[in-house]
Scaffold this motif. Structure first.
Motif, PDB file in Angstrom:
ATOM      1  N   VAL A 153      19.374  55.787  53.591  1.00 18.03           N
ATOM      2  CA  VAL A 153      20.263  55.141  54.819  1.00 18.03           C
ATOM      3  C   VAL A 153      19.990  55.834  56.115  1.00 18.03           C
ATOM      4  CG1 VAL A 153      22.179  54.564  53.151  1.00 18.03           C
ATOM      5  CG2 VAL A 153      21.871  56.837  54.287  1.00 18.03           C
ATOM      6  N   GLU A 154      20.574  55.548  57.202  1.00 15.67           N
ATOM      7  CA  GLU A 154      20.315  55.977  58.428  1.00 15.67           C
ATOM      8  C   GLU A 154      20.579  57.135  58.688  1.00 15.67           C
ATOM      9  OE1 GLU A 154      19.917  51.527  58.500  1.00 15.67           O
ATOM     10  OE2 GLU A 154      21.686  52.914  57.668  1.00 15.67           O
ATOM     11  N   THR A 155      21.458  57.971  57.859  1.00 20.65           N
ATOM     12  CA  THR A 155      21.767  59.477  58.081  1.00 20.65           C
ATOM     13  C   THR A 155      20.739  60.497  57.305  1.00 20.65           C
ATOM     14  OG1 THR A 155      24.119  58.850  57.975  1.00 20.65           O
ATOM     15  CG2 THR A 155      23.470  61.027  58.018  1.00 20.65           C
ATOM     16  N   ILE A 156      20.257  61.317  58.146  1.00 21.44           N
ATOM     17  CA  ILE A 156      19.075  62.363  57.397  1.00 21.44           C
ATOM     18  C   ILE A 156      19.829  63.094  56.353  1.00 21.44           C
ATOM     19  CG2 ILE A 156      19.371  63.891  59.372  1.00 21.44           C
ATOM     20  CD1 ILE A 156      16.187  64.486  58.886  1.00 21.44           C
ATOM     21  N   ASN A 157      20.967  63.637  56.408  1.00 24.18           N
ATOM     22  CA  ASN A 157      21.806  64.487  55.491  1.00 24.18           C
ATOM     23  C   ASN A 157      21.939  63.872  54.325  1.00 24.18           C
ATOM     24  OD1 ASN A 157      21.812  66.656  57.455  1.00 24.18           O
ATOM     25  ND2 ASN A 157      23.908  66.092  58.173  1.00 24.18           N
ATOM     26  N   THR A 158      21.959  62.614  54.353  1.00 22.18           N
ATOM     27  CA  THR A 158      22.471  61.715  53.107  1.00 22.18           C
ATOM     28  C   THR A 158      21.177  61.668  52.414  1.00 22.18           C
ATOM     29  OG1 THR A 158      24.102  60.495  54.079  1.00 22.18           O
ATOM     30  CG2 THR A 158      23.361  59.586  51.974  1.00 22.18           C
ATOM     31  N   ASN A 159      19.902  61.250  53.220  1.00 17.82           N
ATOM     32  CA  ASN A 159      18.724  61.185  52.488  1.00 17.82           C
ATOM     33  C   ASN A 159      18.188  62.217  51.994  1.00 17.82           C
ATOM     34  OD1 ASN A 159      18.860  58.446  53.666  1.00 17.82           O
ATOM     35  ND2 ASN A 159      17.726  59.107  55.239  1.00 17.82           N
ATOM     36  N   ILE A 160      18.534  63.573  52.542  1.00 15.33           N
ATOM     37  CA  ILE A 160      17.929  64.692  52.125  1.00 15.33           C
ATOM     38  C   ILE A 160      18.767  65.176  50.745  1.00 15.33           C
ATOM     39  CG2 ILE A 160      17.902  67.323  52.438  1.00 15.33           C
ATOM     40  CD1 ILE A 160      17.379  66.699  55.297  1.00 15.33           C
ATOM     41  N   ASN A 161      20.043  64.564  50.848  1.00 12.80           N
ATOM     42  CA  ASN A 161      20.788  64.842  49.419  1.00 12.80           C
ATOM     43  C   ASN A 161      20.223  64.130  48.320  1.00 12.80           C
ATOM     44  OD1 ASN A 161      23.388  63.335  48.047  1.00 12.80           O
ATOM     45  ND2 ASN A 161      23.702  65.546  48.003  1.00 12.80           N
ATOM     46  N   LEU A 162      19.948  62.686  48.616  1.00 15.63           N
ATOM     47  CA  LEU A 162      19.358  61.861  47.753  1.00 15.63           C
ATOM     48  C   LEU A 162      17.803  62.550  47.039  1.00 15.63           C
ATOM     49  CD1 LEU A 162      19.764  58.359  49.222  1.00 15.63           C
ATOM     50  CD2 LEU A 162      21.064  59.477  47.501  1.00 15.63           C
ATOM     51  N   ILE A 163      17.208  63.034  47.915  1.00 11.18           N
ATOM     52  CA  ILE A 163      15.811  64.020  47.328  1.00 11.18           C
ATOM     53  C   ILE A 163      16.257  65.278  46.630  1.00 11.18           C
ATOM     54  CG2 ILE A 163      13.991  65.004  47.964  1.00 11.18           C
ATOM     55  CD1 ILE A 163      13.680  63.003  50.474  1.00 11.18           C
ATOM     56  N   ARG A 164      17.096  65.849  47.007  1.00 11.86           N
ATOM     57  CA  ARG A 164      17.685  67.254  46.446  1.00 11.86           C
ATOM     58  C   ARG A 164      18.316  67.052  45.045  1.00 11.86           C
ATOM     59  NH1 ARG A 164      16.687  72.100  48.566  1.00 11.86           N
ATOM     60  NH2 ARG A 164      16.419  72.385  50.623  1.00 11.86           N
ATOM     61  N   LYS A 165      19.012  66.076  44.980  1.00 11.71           N
ATOM     62  CA  LYS A 165      19.761  65.985  43.679  1.00 11.71           C
ATOM     63  C   LYS A 165      18.669  65.480  42.537  1.00 11.71           C
ATOM     64  CE  LYS A 165      21.462  61.226  43.860  1.00 11.71           C
ATOM     65  NZ  LYS A 165      22.559  60.299  43.729  1.00 11.71           N
ATOM     66  N   ARG A 166      17.644  65.077  43.039  1.00 11.67           N
ATOM     67  CA  ARG A 166      16.410  64.746  41.962  1.00 11.67           C
ATOM     68  C   ARG A 166      15.724  65.912  41.846  1.00 11.67           C
ATOM     69  NH1 ARG A 166      17.969  59.817  44.220  1.00 11.67           N
ATOM     70  NH2 ARG A 166      18.139  57.826  42.678  1.00 11.67           N
ATOM     71  N   LEU A 167      15.503  66.539  42.778  1.00 14.12           N
ATOM     72  CA  LEU A 167      14.565  67.789  42.764  1.00 14.12           C
ATOM     73  C   LEU A 167      15.365  69.045  43.182  1.00 14.12           C
ATOM     74  CD1 LEU A 167      11.181  66.850  44.525  1.00 14.12           C
ATOM     75  CD2 LEU A 167      11.614  67.542  42.033  1.00 14.12           C
ATOM     76  N   PRO A 168      16.227  69.647  42.094  1.00 16.10           N
ATOM     77  CA  PRO A 168      17.135  70.668  42.375  1.00 16.10           C
ATOM     78  C   PRO A 168      16.459  71.995  42.268  1.00 16.10           C
ATOM     79  CG  PRO A 168      17.457  69.978  40.143  1.00 16.10           C
ATOM     80  CD  PRO A 168      16.466  68.921  40.765  1.00 16.10           C
ATOM     81  N   LEU A 169      15.225  72.122  43.057  1.00 10.02           N
ATOM     82  CA  LEU A 169      14.191  73.172  43.246  1.00 10.02           C
ATOM     83  C   LEU A 169      14.693  74.318  44.347  1.00 10.02           C
ATOM     84  CD1 LEU A 169      10.980  71.796  42.043  1.00 10.02           C
ATOM     85  CD2 LEU A 169      12.205  73.261  40.456  1.00 10.02           C
ATOM     86  N   PRO A 170      14.796  75.494  44.341  1.00  6.67           N
ATOM     87  CA  PRO A 170      14.843  76.255  45.163  1.00  6.67           C
ATOM     88  C   PRO A 170      13.591  76.310  46.076  1.00  6.67           C
ATOM     89  CG  PRO A 170      14.571  77.714  43.423  1.00  6.67           C
ATOM     90  CD  PRO A 170      14.714  76.300  42.998  1.00  6.67           C
ATOM     91  N   GLN A 171      12.287  75.947  45.444  1.00  7.99           N
ATOM     92  CA  GLN A 171      11.029  75.725  46.297  1.00  7.99           C
ATOM     93  C   GLN A 171      10.862  74.410  47.132  1.00  7.99           C
ATOM     94  OE1 GLN A 171      11.242  76.392  43.082  1.00  7.99           O
ATOM     95  NE2 GLN A 171      10.526  78.341  42.989  1.00  7.99           N
ATOM     96  N   LEU A 172      12.158  73.492  47.044  1.00 10.32           N
ATOM     97  CA  LEU A 172      11.954  72.435  47.999  1.00 10.32           C
ATOM     98  C   LEU A 172      12.422  73.044  49.177  1.00 10.32           C
ATOM     99  CD1 LEU A 172      11.672  69.179  47.920  1.00 10.32           C
ATOM    100  CD2 LEU A 172      14.071  68.998  47.570  1.00 10.32           C
ATOM    101  N   THR A 173      11.441  72.647  50.138  1.00 12.01           N
ATOM    102  CA  THR A 173      11.590  73.324  51.492  1.00 12.01           C
ATOM    103  C   THR A 173      11.764  72.161  52.574  1.00 12.01           C
ATOM    104  OG1 THR A 173      10.102  75.033  51.126  1.00 12.01           O
ATOM    105  CG2 THR A 173      10.608  74.641  53.116  1.00 12.01           C
ATOM    106  N   VAL A 174      12.840  72.416  53.494  1.00 10.14           N
ATOM    107  CA  VAL A 174      13.131  71.438  54.607  1.00 10.14           C
ATOM    108  C   VAL A 174      12.877  72.234  55.849  1.00 10.14           C
ATOM    109  CG1 VAL A 174      14.595  69.652  55.466  1.00 10.14           C
ATOM    110  CG2 VAL A 174      14.651  70.146  53.097  1.00 10.14           C
ATOM    111  N   LYS A 175      12.031  71.589  56.679  1.00  9.24           N
ATOM    112  CA  LYS A 175      11.873  71.967  57.952  1.00  9.24           C
ATOM    113  C   LYS A 175      12.273  71.048  59.088  1.00  9.24           C
ATOM    114  CE  LYS A 175       7.830  75.340  57.379  1.00  9.24           C
ATOM    115  NZ  LYS A 175       6.606  75.589  57.840  1.00  9.24           N
ATOM    116  N   GLU A 176      12.922  71.248  59.911  1.00 12.40           N
ATOM    117  CA  GLU A 176      13.649  70.635  60.775  1.00 12.40           C
ATOM    118  C   GLU A 176      12.941  70.630  62.106  1.00 12.40           C
ATOM    119  OE1 GLU A 176      17.625  69.740  61.412  1.00 12.40           O
ATOM    120  OE2 GLU A 176      18.023  69.364  59.077  1.00 12.40           O
TER     121      GLU A 176
END
Length: 499
Positions: A146-169
């Protein structure tokens, strides 16, 4: 004669940050959605916010209730009392301007002139997660960005529940200051690729960034190429698969699409369904798509080349049919093809710009009516009408929208080459585009891989998709820090439960 003329760029643009806090408040005061008022109760302070960007519930329940019910005299006391997380005290004017413009509530007290308290109260208005509209699949997940970046990151994180998944803003765009996220798996993605993507995003000096397609054009290795060098997708499952291979994802606030890189030209012909079906079916369907693309590009140019220069190649039985169909056509083959190709493009654009139900009607009825009328009027032959219709149908088999547009474009240079030099012209265009693909890069990596450079290990998921047990290692192109995806010995050992 004028003197002391300022050079372009010397004068400060009107949309740049203000020099002082009162100047920033004065500029905001020109907008009717900017609210500022003073509280004269137990706590004497000034509250400022943009009502169109801030959540009124947080303002009334948390901020105003706390300020009216407690005797607070400093920003520190307000910060410790107000029941909101991530409250910030700062005198950095750049931070103040950025936070207020995105919905933070600003609180000032007379005892502290330069410092302000920023309360996060961002109003998140967005649509619900829906099904993919561009990359629809019969099997597999039915969620789309969707158009909200927080929702999009949530859709990715729930499929990759890894602490190594890094997000740089990052904040990209001098006027829009659009939130842009670079996502990768630390320890899997190549650091050089991450640094390259981050640096190119930081170097963007454009004033606005409203969609991820802007980034595709700005950070591409060759912006003059008709081929997309970053993969655009609306499917979270596809992004997760690419991240697991060692690729990098880019999300833009306000865009329902994600970008992944580096990518190859073969990847644009792979669909998400390929990994949800058995490898036999997936390989056959992928080969059908590749054949359809080749047919879509070369069918009408070969028609023009053969009828103009090499008609002796046509079998006598077929020649009689073609001659009879073209007996009343007053135009040469090239003009006949251009008329039909432009008609197809007009129908495509009309169907895409009109509402969904009307667009479908225009595409189907318009194609039938115009095609039949063109044959009856003697403007084109029925043989060519069948070829152009099949060519247009074949171009729709591409699962990625951007490469479909590229195929629509490169057909016309092939037509010009066929008209000028026949099959030699078609061959020259083919050599030119293959040479261009060989030279092209995606974030500094070869775009024509695994064909050039030839890498047999990466062919296992190129034109055909081998079974998952055969894909033990990640693609060589990624230069992953952890190239092993699964234990090959454990995969081969398929034991029954009683053993």
């Amino acid at each position: 004669m004028r003197k002391n003329k300022k050079k372009q760029g010397d004068q400060k643009p009107s949309y740049n940050e203000s020099d002082t806090l009162p100047e920033f408040i004065e500029v905001l005061g020109k907008s009717e959605d900017f609210i500022q008022f003073e509280l004269d109760g137990t706590t004497r302070c000034t509250v400022s916010y943009l009502k169109t960007m801030s959540d009124s519930k947080i303002l009334n329940r948390s901020v105003l209730t706390t300020l009216n019910s407690h005797d607070l005299h400093s920003l520190k006391e307000i910060k410790e009392t107000i029941p909101v997380e991530n409250v910030l005290i700062t005198d950095d004017l750049k931070v103040i301007q950025t936070k207020v413009m995105f919905g933070y509530i600003m609180i000032q007290v007379k005892s502290s002139v330069d410092k302000v308290l920023l309360v996060p109260a961002v109003s998140l208005e967005s649509r619900d997660v829906g099904i993919p509209e561009v990359e629809f699949s019969v099997v597999g997940p039915k969620e789309a960005f969707v158009e909200t970046i927080n929702t999009n990151i949530n859709l990715i994180r729930k499929r990759l529940p890894l602490p190594q998944l890094t997000v740089k803003e990052l904040q990209v765009g001098k006027m829009t200051s659009t939130r842009t996220a670079v996502i990768y798996i630390d320890g899997v993605a190549d650091k050089d690729n991450v640094d390259t993507v981050t640096q190119r995003l930081q170097d963007i000096e454009y004033d606005q960034l409203v969609d991820s397609s802007f980034i595709t054009q700005m950070i591409a290795d060759n912006s003059n190429s008709p081929f997309p060098q970053l993969l655009d997708t609306e499917r979270p499952d596809r992004v997760v698969s690419n991240l697991a291979e060692g690729k990098i994802a880019i999300l833009v606030d306000g865009s329902p699409h994600a970008l992944t890189c580096p990518t190859t030209v073969v990847e644009f012909f792979g669909a998400s369904d390929d990994y949800y079906l058995t490898w036999h079916l997936a390989s056959v369907f992928r080969l059908i798509r590749l054949f359809a693309v080749i047919f879509s590009v070369l069918s009408t140019p070969l028609y023009v080349a053969v009828l103009t220069y090499h008609f002796e190649m046509i079998p006598p039985e077929l020649m009689a049919t073609i001659v009879s169909s073209r007996s009343d056509i007053p135009f040469p083959p090239i003009l006949e093809v251009i008329i039909l190709e432009l008609t197809i493009e007009l129908l495509r654009e009309a169907g895409a710009r009109l509402p969904t139900k009307i667009g479908q009607t225009i595409g189907i009825v318009g194609g039938i009516v115009i095609g039949t009328a063109a044959v009856d009027a003697g403007l084109t032959s029925n043989v060519l009408l069948i070829i152009v219709a099949l060519s247009a149908l074949a171009s729709f088999t591409t699962p990625v929208y951007q490469i479909g547009n590229t195929i629509r474009l490169i057909r016309f240079p092939f037509l010009m080459g066929a008209q000028l030099w026949g099959l030699v012209g078609v061959s020259m265009c083919m050599v030119f585009y293959i040479g261009h693909l060989i030279k092209l890069q995606s974030i500094g990596r070869p775009f024509f891989e695994p064909l050039y450079p030839l890498r047999f290990k990466d062919l296992k998921d190129a034109f055909i998709r081998l079974p998952f047990p055969k894909q033990v290692e990640r693609p060589v192109l990624m230069r992953s820090e952890d190239p092993i995806r699964m234990n090959k010995d454990r995969v081969k050992a398929k034991r029954d439960i009683d053993e």
